[in-house]
Design an enzyme around this catalytic site. Sequence first.
Site, PDB file in Angstrom:
ATOM      1  N   ARG A 115      43.771  -2.870 -21.969  1.00  0.00           N
ATOM      2  CA  ARG A 115      44.730  -2.835 -20.855  1.00  0.00           C
ATOM      3  C   ARG A 115      44.597  -4.042 -19.955  1.00  0.00           C
ATOM      4  NH1 ARG A 115      43.165   2.367 -21.561  1.00  0.00           N
ATOM      5  NH2 ARG A 115      41.582   2.091 -19.953  1.00  0.00           N
ATOM      6  N   GLU A 136      31.222   4.210 -18.417  1.00  0.00           N
ATOM      7  CA  GLU A 136      31.250   5.581 -17.899  1.00  0.00           C
ATOM      8  C   GLU A 136      31.006   6.594 -19.021  1.00  0.00           C
ATOM      9  OE1 GLU A 136      34.858   6.169 -15.736  1.00  0.00           O
ATOM     10  OE2 GLU A 136      34.266   8.130 -14.965  1.00  0.00           O
TER      11      GLU A 136
HETATM   12  P1  AMP Z   1      33.523   0.712 -16.285  1.00  0.00           P
HETATM   13  O1  AMP Z   1      32.773  -0.172 -17.228  1.00  0.00           O
HETATM   14  O2  AMP Z   1      32.891   2.054 -16.123  1.00  0.00           O
HETATM   15  O3  AMP Z   1      33.828   0.053 -14.966  1.00  0.00           O
HETATM   16  O4  AMP Z   1      34.885   1.044 -16.977  1.00  0.00           O
HETATM   17  C1  AMP Z   1      35.880   0.152 -16.973  1.00  0.00           C
HETATM   18  C2  AMP Z   1      36.730   0.242 -18.203  1.00  0.00           C
HETATM   19  O5  AMP Z   1      36.949   1.569 -18.669  1.00  0.00           O
HETATM   20  C3  AMP Z   1      38.062  -0.318 -17.867  1.00  0.00           C
HETATM   21  O6  AMP Z   1      38.441  -1.164 -18.920  1.00  0.00           O
HETATM   22  C4  AMP Z   1      38.978   0.873 -17.749  1.00  0.00           C
HETATM   23  O7  AMP Z   1      40.167   0.605 -18.419  1.00  0.00           O
HETATM   24  C5  AMP Z   1      38.255   2.029 -18.407  1.00  0.00           C
HETATM   25  N1  AMP Z   1      38.115   3.209 -17.537  1.00  0.00           N
HETATM   26  C6  AMP Z   1      36.957   3.729 -17.082  1.00  0.00           C
HETATM   27  N2  AMP Z   1      37.154   4.820 -16.355  1.00  0.00           N
HETATM   28  C7  AMP Z   1      38.489   4.997 -16.315  1.00  0.00           C
HETATM   29  C8  AMP Z   1      39.335   5.976 -15.698  1.00  0.00           C
HETATM   30  N3  AMP Z   1      38.846   6.983 -14.962  1.00  0.00           N
HETATM   31  N4  AMP Z   1      40.665   5.838 -15.859  1.00  0.00           N
HETATM   32  C9  AMP Z   1      41.176   4.823 -16.594  1.00  0.00           C
HETATM   33  N5  AMP Z   1      40.427   3.883 -17.201  1.00  0.00           N
HETATM   34  C10 AMP Z   1      39.105   3.971 -17.075  1.00  0.00           C
END
Ligand code: AMP
Length: 171
Positions: A59, A96
């Site tokens: 995305r 996450e």
């Molecule tokens: P992080 O590494 O945890 O900051 O996660 C970031 C990546 O995971 C990004 O590329 C987001 O597109 C996706 N992502 C993580 N959590 C969400 C969420 N709650 N909603 C949408 N996309 C998420």
Amino acid sequence: MEQLRQIIRDVPDFPKEGIVFKDITPLLSDPASFRKAINLMAEPLAEREFDAIIGIESRGFIFAAALAYELNKGQILVRKPGKLPADTVQVTYDLEYGSDILEMHADAIESGQRIVIVDDVLATGGTARGVADLVEKVGGKVEAFSFLIELDFLKGRERIADYEIQSVLNY
Ligand code: AMP
């Protein structure tokens, strides 16, 4: 801004229980909202001097491409393993829901180049941190991060606290 907030759909328990997924597809399919989102992301970046924009698969590509066009910069792709054809550098990072690997072409960044890193959502910051490490590994400098959405309660900002962070919508 409120209009943007309303068009982003919350999908509970995706991709697994307990996670509220921020679904940007309704925003993407509405021309006025997408334009507004790109304009709001572009505005603070227009004042900064930098060389290129990184989009994070997948995305992130959507927003990075529009910003690169708008700001007249090149775009560099950071992709999931095995997708880029030439020599790559890799980073392993936590997210996450698990851990993962990202790759970039080894010659994508020249030493000293200033890079803006773009993604749709800043959640735990694991991905962002990983990409910053990748940029620095090849001698680049992180000028700033730009996100459409920041999930404040996951404290992703703390993992990239040493960098400039711009986000349009905070939750
Ligand atoms: P992080 O590494 O945890 O900051 O996660 C970031 C990546 O995971 C990004 O590329 C987001 O597109 C996706 N992502 C993580 N959590 C969400 C969420 N709650 N909603 C949408 N996309 C998420």
